[in-house]
Write an enzyme that holds these catalytic residues in place. Structure first.
Site, PDB file in Angstrom:
ATOM      1  N   GLU A 167       3.887  -3.359  -2.410  1.00  0.00           N
ATOM      2  CA  GLU A 167       3.139  -3.767  -3.588  1.00  0.00           C
ATOM      3  C   GLU A 167       4.002  -4.344  -4.714  1.00  0.00           C
ATOM      4  O   GLU A 167       4.234  -3.688  -5.749  1.00  0.00           O
ATOM      5  CB  GLU A 167       2.327  -2.590  -4.125  1.00  0.00           C
ATOM      6  CG  GLU A 167       1.374  -2.030  -3.103  1.00  0.00           C
ATOM      7  CD  GLU A 167       0.449  -0.953  -3.662  1.00  0.00           C
ATOM      8  OE1 GLU A 167       0.683  -0.478  -4.784  1.00  0.00           O
ATOM      9  OE2 GLU A 167      -0.522  -0.598  -2.971  1.00  0.00           O
ATOM     10  N   GLU A 351      -3.121  -0.025   3.486  1.00  0.00           N
ATOM     11  CA  GLU A 351      -3.550   1.171   2.741  1.00  0.00           C
ATOM     12  C   GLU A 351      -4.998   1.013   2.352  1.00  0.00           C
ATOM     13  O   GLU A 351      -5.414  -0.055   1.883  1.00  0.00           O
ATOM     14  CB  GLU A 351      -2.771   1.353   1.422  1.00  0.00           C
ATOM     15  CG  GLU A 351      -1.404   1.917   1.572  1.00  0.00           C
ATOM     16  CD  GLU A 351      -0.675   2.067   0.238  1.00  0.00           C
ATOM     17  OE1 GLU A 351      -1.325   2.226  -0.817  1.00  0.00           O
ATOM     18  OE2 GLU A 351       0.558   2.009   0.263  1.00  0.00           O
TER      19      GLU A 351
HETATM   20  C1  GCO Z   1       0.203   2.258  -3.376  1.00  0.00           C
HETATM   21  C2  GCO Z   1       0.740   3.349  -3.369  1.00  0.00           C
HETATM   22  C3  GCO Z   1       0.447   4.703  -3.313  1.00  0.00           C
HETATM   23  C4  GCO Z   1      -0.586   5.263  -4.217  1.00  0.00           C
HETATM   24  C5  GCO Z   1      -1.956   4.801  -3.849  1.00  0.00           C
HETATM   25  C6  GCO Z   1      -3.027   5.373  -4.715  1.00  0.00           C
HETATM   26  O1  GCO Z   1       0.892   1.700  -2.457  1.00  0.00           O
HETATM   27  O2  GCO Z   1      -0.516   1.865  -4.255  1.00  0.00           O
HETATM   28  O3  GCO Z   1       1.264   3.204  -2.085  1.00  0.00           O
HETATM   29  O4  GCO Z   1       1.726   5.126  -3.645  1.00  0.00           O
HETATM   30  O5  GCO Z   1      -0.517   6.619  -4.073  1.00  0.00           O
HETATM   31  O6  GCO Z   1      -2.059   3.434  -3.958  1.00  0.00           O
HETATM   32  O7  GCO Z   1      -2.823   4.992  -6.044  1.00  0.00           O
END
Ligand code: GCO
Length: 437
Positions: A167, A351
């Site tokens: 990200e 994710e």
């Molecule tokens: C993400 C993050 C996570 C967070 C999830 C929820 O990649 O954004 O990998 O670390 O925990 O997104 O906010």
């Protein structure tokens, strides 16, 4: 669950994700301090000042955690490697215990038939590099390439897939413009530099991994649907700008050798010198792109300095994060990324999931509903012709939710942060049953 594995094409990959600082326990095994440790030590940044010292103690309990992942019937496990665990100073001396840990971890995945899906950087910047300006420093991509060489030189021979950065929007905008994540800056110039340097670091790391003979290399970006607050042209423009710096900026750099005009209206004066010469490095060829998707935001124009907009409360049902549940956004982004940027390259959902106020023994039906709706959106995208190859649950375990501490529970497995006991939730059992069909 009204989804089953057999609804998806043969070979479609189901995985669960975690990240190092969120689960490992960074006080163990000789890891160096990260900027999250110092950020959490500063009042007002993190709920109750919580940090990742212990987290889920995955460092010692990884075998049990991988048993849980395998027990769910998953094909892969998306994990990340901590730069500060491997190189406590960020550069130079290697912490052998750190390398040994990732070596054991990868072997333990393979023993359980879980494909190791690695992310090199999920935000654990070593403090000595933060002292040198962190992602504002133009040398960061080189130091990141060196870290890539060290960690992948050790485990790269057994990695199924790898992405350098989790990200880039969070590394750039969330951490340097909004100040919500470490290092907690609120500075447009720092933001422009970090957003560019993180992409350059990505490109250099991809080249290092290719030179090591690795394959199946990708990029993982996050996406939020930008909903204009009303039908006015001003609201449309505000939402387009949010979409620009959130959803388009990084892909545009990776696939179009440019940054979107609407974003450069604000950022261009602040970009690092020579930025427009860097796209050859940034564009190191990729094998796939991963999308992280959770929610949408309702955007309204306001009179503040650029980008002159704000988020407002939306009408949809919300998760424990206060995030609206909007599965159509996932279908939208899978189509958008395929049609506008990747044009045939395999895509993965890397994710997706929700936080819920879970307690042991109480069924987490909202999560089951959320996952069902988003898997249905993924299936619709497949029917639209998107080459979607996999879907990843966030997260295997309840964990350290960054600035929100341990209160927000994203896991398919409940973790009691006093005893560290793991208890699979109803959603875990529902997913296991669905994947067996
Ligand atoms: C993400 C993050 C996570 C967070 C999830 C929820 O990649 O954004 O990998 O670390 O925990 O997104 O906010």
């Amino acid at each position: 669950m009204d989804f089953k594995r057999s609804d998806f094409p043969d070979g479609f990959l189901f995985a669960a994700a975690t990240s190092s600082y969120q689960i490992e326990g960074h006080s163990f095994g000789g890891a160096g301090k990260t900027h999250w440790d110092t950020f959490a030590q500063t009042p007002g940044n993190v709920v109750r000042g919580e940090n990742g010292d212990i987290a889920c103690d995955h460092y010692h309990r990884f075998a049990e955690d991988l048993d849980l992942a395998a027990g769910m019937g998953l094909d892969g496990y998306r994990f990340s490697t901590s730069w500060a665990r491997v190189l406590p100073e960020g550069r130079g001396t290697v912490n052998q215990d750190g390398l040994d840990f990732y070596d054991r971890l990868v072997d333990a995945m393979l023993e359980r038939n879980l494909k190791p899906m690695a992310t090199l950087y999920h935000w654990e910047l070593p403090v000595p590099l933060a002292d040198l300006g962190g992602w504002r420093n133009p040398d960061m991509p080189n130091w990141f390439a060196d870290f890539t060489q060290v960690i992948m030189g050790r485990i790269g021979d057994r990695i199924y897939s790898a992405a350098p950065v989790n990200e880039p929007w969070c590394v750039g905008w969330l951490s340097h413009f909004l100040g919500h994540h470490a290092p907690g800056l609120r500075d447009i110039r720092a933001t422009a530099h970090a957003m560019h340097h993180i992409l350059l670091a990505h490109g250099q790391a991809i080249s290092v991994m290719r030179d090591l003979g690795m394959s199946n290399l990708g990029a993982v970006c996050n996406f939020e649907y930008a909903q204009p607050v009303d039908e006015s042209p001003e609201a449309a423009k505000a939402a387009a700008l949010y979409d620009g710096y959130y959803n388009q900026f990084f892909l545009s750099g990776l696939f179009k050798s440019r940054y979107p005009d609407i974003v450069m209206e604000g950022l261009e004066p602040h970009m690092p010198r020579g930025w427009d010469q860097d796209f050859k490095t940034i564009q190191a060829p990729l094998d796939w792109v991963g999308l992280n998707y959770y929610t949408r935001k309702v955007i309204a124009p306001d009179n503040s300095p650029w980008p002159s907009h704000t988020e407002v409360d939306g009408p949809l049902p919300k998760t424990q994060m206060g995030w609206e549940v909007y599965p159509d956004g996932l279908r939208h982004f899978l189509n958008m990324v395929h049609n506008e940027y990747t044009k045939g390259l395999p895509l993965l959902v890397t994710e997706n999931g929700m936080a819920n106020e879970d307690t042991v023994g109480q069924p987490d039906q909202p999560r089951i509903d959320y996952l069902e709706a988003h898997l249905a959106a993924a299936k619709s995208a497949l029917a639209d012709g998107v080459p979607l190859r996999g879907y990843t649950f966030w997260s295997l375990l309840d964990n350290y939710e960054w600035a929100l501490g341990y209160e927000k529970r994203f896991g398919l497995v409940h973790v009691d942060f006093e005893t560290l006991e793991r208890t699979p939730k109803a959603s875990y059992h529902a997913v296991s049953a669905a994947l067996a069909q």
